[in-house]
Design an enzyme around this catalytic site. Structure first.
Site, PDB file in Angstrom:
ATOM      1  CG  PHE B 122      -5.012  -2.485   5.374  1.00 25.55           C
ATOM      2  CD1 PHE B 122      -4.767  -2.153   6.396  1.00 25.55           C
ATOM      3  CD2 PHE B 122      -4.327  -1.840   4.152  1.00 25.55           C
ATOM      4  CE1 PHE B 122      -3.845  -1.552   6.929  1.00 25.55           C
ATOM      5  CE2 PHE B 122      -3.436  -1.166   4.521  1.00 25.55           C
ATOM      6  CZ  PHE B 122      -3.106  -0.910   5.941  1.00 25.55           C
ATOM      7  CG  ASP B 232      -7.582  -0.402  -1.985  1.00 29.60           C
ATOM      8  OD1 ASP B 232      -6.574  -0.552  -2.792  1.00 29.60           O
ATOM      9  OD2 ASP B 232      -7.581   0.105  -0.780  1.00 29.60           O
ATOM     10  CE  LYS B 263       0.312  -3.520  -0.502  1.00 27.05           C
ATOM     11  NZ  LYS B 263       1.241  -4.014   0.495  1.00 27.05           N
ATOM     12  CB  THR B 287       5.366  18.909  -4.007  1.00 34.42           C
ATOM     13  OG1 THR B 287       4.848  19.862  -3.101  1.00 34.42           O
ATOM     14  CG2 THR B 287       6.615  19.231  -4.446  1.00 34.42           C
TER      15      THR B 287
END
Lengths: 404, 404
Positions: B122, B232, B263, B287
């Site tokens: 994931f 990750d 997280k 941005t």
């Protein structure tokens, strides 16, 4: 204004007050996973702020919150693909083949659907949204992209009032190209167009405007071919065109299916029709799904917009600035052209990229921060609090630079 | 803990104090566009918080901040593609063909490069990161995906100490498959593998662990084939395994090329090597590029982790909980199995998905929030402040449910 993301300028007392209010500190300190564990008052907060009459995009009753503009567009694409696939299978349940093939990125579970976008568009920089961005090569080069159709966005001759017939033809040319692409990608390439994404004013690409009639026809073309219409209001939304949402200027026959936002709205997200709500949970989802601490800021902002009638001010000051710029365009004949805008969302072209960069750099030396967009445009992106006094400072500085 | 995103639990005085501190209010109220207009003290803040020794991923000196886990992975992919393309053209400038073809999503400008990922992984839900996610079909079905290679992640037999030979063979099988896929995608499909993305513990997919030896070999395989290694740490990072970054447990020969986070770190981002820094500006950009208001929270968090020695506490309480869970596994023989974990990042399997859901629902009725992952696992994701007292409350509740 931080790339058009600060609606009330720096240190607005309403925003500072919201941050200083200790009732809000626990919200800032304890960020929830909104998709699963929203605070008890989250639905009420959404209703009072993002879904408030005068704030919500007219005709759209559903809201999904996100983090930024790119992820708002990406997740809106997913909503569109899910809706499109459900239509294609006539509401039937997933097949075993679909469930298994999607796990290894293969069709039919991972279908070859597409989102049609426009030359010159900017919709973000993550891999899905970047596949619909076509404003500058440096944004895209070396990054894999989906083979999705790209249509021409109208290129008008200015001043508009002197080029009505030619610009109407340009609308027709682009609309015909859009329909051709939808048919070609469906029939020849077997990559059906599930949705169309468009900016109401192509911003990063050079402040390209299209007529209300173009958008009205695009709404019809989109419905005719069963594709969802997504209007990307990330840069235009939140008031700078004199309406909360720029597409309100277009008098569409029916609302767009999705309107995405970010920047001035402080958090990302999108409004959409009830049809686009997935039937199953966890299909459009992530850990945070937005950020309540940003809604605190947004509440102060929309309250201020209402209380101080800032949308009316934007219309008034925008008309004033646009008029003066058109005068200046004549005065310095040939040095700037194509003055255009809605509200204070204004731009003009210089004659070359180099002269544009020079104008921006000289404005900067005079204490004025202006931005470039497209090939040789200067764009104005002031806060909603911009008034005639500020406009005059800018206009005087620009005049003296152009006359040098 | 809001899907593992709250490192110190609710209303920690250090975080509430940081939010109440009026020095921080202007930072929360005035969000900058960090890529172009960072505050004067932003580099210092990055150095003091994210790049602090003991916080930064060891061996990685560069930091790019982002918003969330998905966009951290997406932008890290872009960094990898840019680096890979530059290697392929031996540092030569872009060709005209590349600059023009990328604007219409075609090669060579939009190259057919890939990121290799793992079954059960994931990595997020936007279109690029979703192409590397393979944990549940409901995340992926109906959404277009890139044709990128997917390798097997080791599936171990538990208890590990009784299955050493078999599990070593499993490592070898997976590593061989990875090399085969890299070669096959390059030579046969003409989709070279620019990078490999992997979780140090497959979290959403079911808390699947792989051995340090597997990761050591993966680092070598990755370098051998010229692909970047991206670890990750969105769910594992920030302390729950007893080290700041889970991959620190693996003693890799050289650091990974990229480590992504979100997280518990409050904002997204990634650490990377200097090699991965693009040579041109505006290639990895958006941005906001992160959010200084989240760094205020993170600073309070990492100060607290240091001051209260929370990583040591995680190791101590993790060992305690894991030991007690292994005892319980024997005590209720057959009802739970495969107790596993690092620090307090712990999971166990039930015998069926239904029995897993029942355990979670009964824990909930006793006031304990636990989460499911994978097919039939229960995962523990407490805050770093979790101690033996809390563990005993959980263990007593679980024992009584399993004995019922």
């Amino acid at each position: 204004m931080q790339i058009s993301s600060m609606p009330l300028g720096y240190n607005h007392p309403a925003i500072l007050g919201a941050v200083a209010n200790s009732d809000n500190h626990k919200i800032i300190a304890n960020r929830p996973a909104l998709g699963s564990f929203p605070g008890r008052d989250w639905p009420k907060r959404l209703k009072n702020v993002l879904l408030r009459k005068g704030v919500a995009a007219p005709g759209l009753t559903q809201i999904t919150t996100m983090m930024c503009g790119s992820c708002s567009n990406e997740n809106a694409f997913k909503n569109i693909f899910i809706w499109y696939a459900d239509k294609k299978r006539h509401g039937a349940p997933f097949t075993r083949e679909e469930m298994e093939s999607c796990m290894i990125n293969q069709s039919p579970g991972s279908p070859r659907y597409s989102i049609l976008s426009f030359k010159g568009a900017f919709h973000g920089r993550t891999l899905g949204s970047l596949s619909t961005t076509h404003s500058k090569y440096i944004h895209k080069i070396d990054v894999p992209a989906f083979d999705w159709p790209i249509a021409s966005f109208p290129e008008y001759k200015y001043p508009l009032e002197e080029n009505v017939r030619e610009n109407k033809k340009e609308d027709e040319r682009c609309l015909a190209e859009i329909e051709d692409l939808i048919v070609k990608y469906d029939k020849e390439k077997n990559i059906p167009v599930a949705g169309i994404i468009i900016e109401p004013i192509q911003s990063e690409g050079g402040d390209h405007h299209a007529s209300p009639e173009f958008f009205q026809e695009l709404r019809k073309v989109s419905s005719k071919h069963g594709a969802a219409l997504l209007i990307d209001e990330v840069q235009t939304g939140g008031g700078p065109t004199g309406k909360m949402w720029c597409h309100e200027h277009f008098n569409l026959e029916s609302p767009p299916d999705v309107v995405t936002f970010s920047k001035k709205m402080q958090l990302g997200g999108y409004y959409h029709t009830p049809d686009l709500k997935p039937k199953q949970s966890y299909r459009v989802y992530n850990t945070w799904m937005g950020d309540p601490s940003k809604l605190i800021l947004l509440e102060a902002i929309v309250n201020t917009i209402e209380k101080e009638n800032l949308l009316n001010q934007v219309v008034r000051v925008g008309d004033y600035t646009l008029g003066k710029l058109k005068d200046l365009q004549k005065e310095v004949s040939g040095k700037i052209n194509s003055v255009r805008g809605r509200g204070t969302f204004i731009a003009f072209d210089c004659t070359t990229p180099a002269s544009r960069d020079e104008v921006i750099s000289k404005l900067h030396a005079k204490g004025i921060q202006a931005g470039g967009c497209g090939v040789q445009a200067v764009r104005l992106r002031p806060a909603l609090t911009f008034n005639e006094y500020h406009a005059d400072i800018f206009l005087d500085a620009l005049r003296s630079i152009l006359k040098e």
